[in-house]
Motif scaffolding. Structure first.
Motif: not given
Length: 165
Positions: A89-94, A96-100, A105-108, A18-25
């Motif tokens: 949530a952890r992926m976004i925290a890791r 999210d370089t501009n902390d918004d 796309m550039d962060e991914m 489920a994680g592999a499907v839900t949280a790409q990459p």
């Protein structure tokens, strides 16, 4: 006892899928595993089968929302969804370089830099600067073999054949 361990392993597989499907990459450190100290519940510096079984039982109990001693598809999906939400949530925290709080796309983009280029060069068997279908398929097979080896040793990471329908 073996049934509970088997169910815990099954639950782990469902959660990883489920994680592999839900949280790409897929985050490199997925799925999150407990550290030694967490598993060593009596803090004696060793892990016993009882401690590992206790972890498996706790995971089963956490997923068993109605406490009936059985896991329904709905309970498995709910547990997988909760775990996927945590990973996202952890992926976004890791990333999210501009902390918004959201990912652009550039962060991914691949963060491998030279490492990513070396990987591409290894995949490009005929060194023509592009990947043909055969080179791509060969690279996928190698990745699946490596993922299968990690899975067999209990290290996860195998995410099946994504993109094949």
């Amino acid at each position: 006892m073996k049934t509970k361990i088997l169910m815990a392993a099954l639950l782990s597989g469902v959660v990883m899928t489920a994680g592999a499907v839900t949280a790409q990459p897929v985050p490199e450190n997925m799925p999150e595993r407990p550290d030694f100290a967490t598993l060593d519940t009596d803090s004696d510096g060793t892990l016993t089968m009882a401690e590992l079984e206790a972890r498996a039982n706790a995971r089963f109990t956490d997923a068993d929302a109605d406490a009936d001693g059985a896991l329904t598809a709905e309970e498995l999906v709910a547990q997988a969804t909760a775990n996927a939400e945590d990973r996202v949530a952890r992926m976004i925290a890791r990333l999210d370089t501009n902390d918004d709080g959201i990912l652009q796309m550039d962060e991914m983009q691949p963060r491998g830099g030279a490492r990513f280029e070396r990987m591409f060069e290894r995949m490009d068997a005929d060194k023509d600067g592009v990947l043909n279908e055969e080179e791509f398929a060969t690279a996928q097979e190698r990745m699946q073999e490596r993922a299968g080896g990690r899975h067999e040793r209990g290290h996860g990471g195998g995410h099946g054949s994504r993109g094949k329908h």
